[in-house]
Write an enzyme that holds these catalytic residues in place. Structure first.
Site, mmCIF file in Angstrom:
data_model
loop_
_atom_site.group_PDB
_atom_site.id
_atom_site.type_symbol
_atom_site.label_atom_id
_atom_site.label_comp_id
_atom_site.label_asym_id
_atom_site.label_seq_id
_atom_site.Cartn_x
_atom_site.Cartn_y
_atom_site.Cartn_z
ATOM 1 N N GLU A 163 1.551 -5.931 1.643
ATOM 2 C CA GLU A 163 1.059 -6.219 0.302
ATOM 3 C C GLU A 163 0.524 -4.947 -0.335
ATOM 4 O O GLU A 163 -0.263 -4.238 0.271
ATOM 5 C CB GLU A 163 -0.068 -7.258 0.418
ATOM 6 C CG GLU A 163 -0.454 -7.844 -0.888
ATOM 7 C CD GLU A 163 0.773 -8.287 -1.674
ATOM 8 O OE1 GLU A 163 1.310 -9.342 -1.353
ATOM 9 O OE2 GLU A 163 1.195 -7.571 -2.599
ATOM 10 N N LYS A 218 2.739 0.965 4.724
ATOM 11 C CA LYS A 218 1.543 0.339 4.158
ATOM 12 C C LYS A 218 0.307 1.190 4.468
ATOM 13 O O LYS A 218 -0.512 1.476 3.591
ATOM 14 C CB LYS A 218 1.388 -1.072 4.731
ATOM 15 C CG LYS A 218 0.057 -1.715 4.545
ATOM 16 C CD LYS A 218 -0.161 -2.179 3.120
ATOM 17 C CE LYS A 218 -1.562 -2.705 2.973
ATOM 18 N NZ LYS A 218 -1.747 -3.667 1.941
ATOM 19 N N CYS A 274 -9.183 -2.410 2.465
ATOM 20 C CA CYS A 274 -8.000 -1.726 3.010
ATOM 21 C C CYS A 274 -8.179 -0.252 3.343
ATOM 22 O O CYS A 274 -7.773 0.179 4.425
ATOM 23 C CB CYS A 274 -6.841 -1.849 2.033
ATOM 24 S SG CYS A 274 -6.099 -3.475 2.054
HETATM 25 C C1 UDX Z 1 -5.892 -0.898 -2.314
HETATM 26 C C2 UDX Z 1 -4.486 -0.409 -2.710
HETATM 27 O O1 UDX Z 1 -4.551 0.160 -4.034
HETATM 28 C C3 UDX Z 1 -3.504 -1.545 -2.660
HETATM 29 O O2 UDX Z 1 -2.195 -1.080 -2.947
HETATM 30 C C4 UDX Z 1 -3.535 -2.167 -1.256
HETATM 31 O O3 UDX Z 1 -2.674 -3.251 -1.165
HETATM 32 C C5 UDX Z 1 -4.952 -2.610 -0.912
HETATM 33 O O4 UDX Z 1 -5.843 -1.504 -1.033
HETATM 34 P P1 UDX Z 1 -7.854 -2.209 -3.509
HETATM 35 O O5 UDX Z 1 -8.627 -1.961 -2.262
HETATM 36 O O6 UDX Z 1 -7.838 -3.582 -4.067
HETATM 37 O O7 UDX Z 1 -6.318 -1.821 -3.292
HETATM 38 O O8 UDX Z 1 -8.433 -1.262 -4.644
HETATM 39 P P2 UDX Z 1 -8.099 0.165 -5.263
HETATM 40 O O9 UDX Z 1 -7.885 -0.005 -6.710
HETATM 41 O O10 UDX Z 1 -7.060 0.885 -4.522
HETATM 42 O O11 UDX Z 1 -9.501 0.915 -5.104
HETATM 43 C C6 UDX Z 1 -10.041 1.216 -3.839
HETATM 44 C C7 UDX Z 1 -11.366 1.921 -3.992
HETATM 45 O O12 UDX Z 1 -11.200 3.246 -4.486
HETATM 46 C C8 UDX Z 1 -12.348 1.236 -4.935
HETATM 47 O O13 UDX Z 1 -13.642 1.265 -4.400
HETATM 48 C C9 UDX Z 1 -12.270 2.074 -6.184
HETATM 49 O O14 UDX Z 1 -13.442 2.004 -6.956
HETATM 50 C C10 UDX Z 1 -12.058 3.458 -5.598
HETATM 51 N N1 UDX Z 1 -11.403 4.394 -6.526
HETATM 52 C C11 UDX Z 1 -10.118 4.163 -6.933
HETATM 53 C C12 UDX Z 1 -12.082 5.525 -6.961
HETATM 54 O O15 UDX Z 1 -13.230 5.746 -6.600
HETATM 55 N N2 UDX Z 1 -11.452 6.391 -7.804
HETATM 56 C C13 UDX Z 1 -10.171 6.197 -8.231
HETATM 57 O O16 UDX Z 1 -9.665 7.048 -8.991
HETATM 58 C C14 UDX Z 1 -9.491 5.045 -7.791
#
Ligand code: UDX
Ligand code: ADP
Length: 460
Positions: A163, A218, A274
């Protein structure tokens, strides 16, 4: 191979719930049943009021509203759902192990194994079994072993279908994925799953690979994304001491089409179910093959992230004259990012823990996270007694209440609504100097300075 008519998904969480809802929405002729051991969770998925779904995702209520009862069902009868399905998705949680070998690093596969054993015990005809949970490379092999050795002689074909949806944008990510990845050895089984997605995803975006490539991709995708965040966060510290502004640096480097603009937002640290788990897993796998340099390389992404969370807490303490004892600090946000009620590995938990060690008095407001969840997160760390957590930290459901009389406000999650608050009114009610520590570079710095706040943001 005959077309798939019945799909069962084991696990009605953040992955299984939204993914199956969209599969059902886009395939009205396939009956999709999502099962879970957790009765309360299933009841919430079946709640007549779509505001009560157990997973908060923008747009999910409409999808569930459209498909539920038509060809989307939520149930607690796992055996029945297994028996009836042509295709079974395993979407159960795979947390980092908290005990034994690989503790703190390897993924705990006990829930996956239990599922496999249950499928093997119950199935009376051939099934395609799809790994949806994030799993260490070569789990499919273990799954196959369990299924073949404990089953009733029926034929199981295993696929990996990781996913890539991100929480908060799960529904749009599912509706319009960059790619769908399907790994497997059996062409017929692959084609059956390709057809499920092809109901709405253009064929050229459905990639097929061997099992191990799919499983590894993944972990690697999440490791690369997390690495970008840790990279920019490392630069944020450098910006703070040199006078550069990390947002300006991000913009400057992101315009290079080879680098690209996404995932370059400096923050208090990444969280979520994740990133950390998948990197730890990658590190664990590399070490288990004695690839020390590879393991150390990726581990540094986590070390940097831990450093960023600690650094933010220490910045607060240091700026408030080296003591936060008895000081009221309002936390805006607890979720690991905006538009989700998920708090797994949220930076807010660790920043709060650090400040509570210094006897700060924290008042938390988050638009979607419950008080119960917040205390659960803190108690889980075991840093102090549950009574002390409740004595030192309060949760309120109104942001102005959280901020009234506060010495400082700390922004931990980038919820849009925080920008729209009446900061002039907030300023009047706060102690002076009125500190704002913006862990997300969210608020309008000029405006806050004009109102007389002492404003500090990551990376400037
Ligand atoms: C992530 C992956 O993006 C997704 O493809 C996978 O399936 C699951 O893990 P998610 O954990 O839902 O998704 O959130 P994501 O948007 O990736 O953000 C992860 C973390 O990084 C968050 O805490 C977010 O605030 C942080 N982040 C993200 C930053 O601090 N800066 C950024 O530029 C982007
Ligand atoms: P994810 O983010 O991977 O979806 P969640 O923890 O949100 O993880 O969801 C996983 C779900 O799987 C939980 O609701 C849990 O109750 C369920 N689950 C775990 N093991 C089993 C099992 N053997 N049978 C049915 N449901 C299970």
């Amino acid at each position: 191979m005959k077309a798939i008519k019945k799909i069962t998904c084991i696990g009605a969480g953040y992955v299984g719930g939204p993914t199956m809802s969209v599969i059902a929405q886009k395939n009205p002729d396939i009956a999709v049943t999502v099962v879970d051991l957790n009765q309360a969770r299933i009841a919430a998925w079946n709640d007549a009021d779509l505001n009560n779904l157990p997973v908060y995702e923008p747009g999910l209520d409409a999808v569930v509203g459209e498909a539920r009862g038509r060809n989307l069902f939520f149930d607690t009868d796992v055996d029945k759902a297994i028996r009836e399905a042509d295709m079974i998705f395993i979407s159960v949680n795979t947390p980092t192990k908290t005990y034994g070998k690989g503790k703190g690093q390897a993924a705990d596969l006990k829930f996956v194994e239990l599922c496999a054993r249950q499928i093997a015990a119950v199935a009376t005809d051939d099934k395609i079994v799809v790994e949806k949970s994030t799993l260490p490379v070569r789990t499919a092999e273990a799954l196959k072993n369990i299924l073949e050795n404990t089953g009733n002689g029926v034929n199981f074909r295993i696929l990996s279908n990781p996913e890539f949806l991100a929480e908060g944008t799960a529904v749009t990510d599912l509706h319009n994925p960059d790619r769908v990845l399907i790994g497997g050895e059996d062409e017929e089984a692959i084609e059956a799953l390709v057809n499920v997605y092809a109901a709405w995803v253009p064929r050229e975006r459905i990639l097929t690979t061997n099992l191990w490539s799919s499983e590894l991709s993944k972990l690697v995708a999440n490791a690369f994304l997390a690495q970008r965040v840790s990279s920019i966060n490392a630069i944020s510290e450098l910006c703070e001491v040199t006078g550069a502004n990390v947002d300006e640096v991000s913009r400057a480097i992101g315009q290079d089409s080879r680098i690209g603009p996404k995932f370059l937002k400096a923050s208090v640290g990444f969280g979520g179910s994740c990133f950390q788990k998948d990197i730890l897993n990658l590190v664990y796998i590399a070490r288990s093959y004695n690839l020390t340099a590879v393991a150390d390389y990726w581990e540094q992404v986590i070390i940097m992230n831990d450093h960023q969370k600690t650094r933010f807490a220490e910045k607060i303490i240091q700026t408030m004259y080296n003591t936060v004892n008895g000081k009221h600090i309002a936390f805006l946000g607890w979720a690991f990012k905006k538009d989700t009620n998920d708090t797994r590995e949220s930076a807010a938990i660790y920043v709060a823990d650090h400040l509570l060690d210094e006897e700060a008095e924290i008042v938390v407001y988050d638009p979607k996270v419950s008080a119960e969840q917040i205390y659960k997160d803190l108690d889980y760390l075991g840093s102090r007694s549950p009574e002390d957590n409740r004595r030192l930290l309060k949760v309120v459901d109104n942001p102005y209440e959280a901020l009234a009389g506060a010495h400082a406000a700390a922004v931990l999650t980038e919820w849009d609504e925080f920008k729209a608050y009446d900061w002039a009114k907030i300023k009047e009610g706060m102690k002076r100097p009125s500190f704002v520590f913006d862990g997300r570079k969210l608020l309008d710095k000029k405006e806050l300075n004009r109102l007389g706040f002492a404003y500090y943001a990551i990376g400037e």
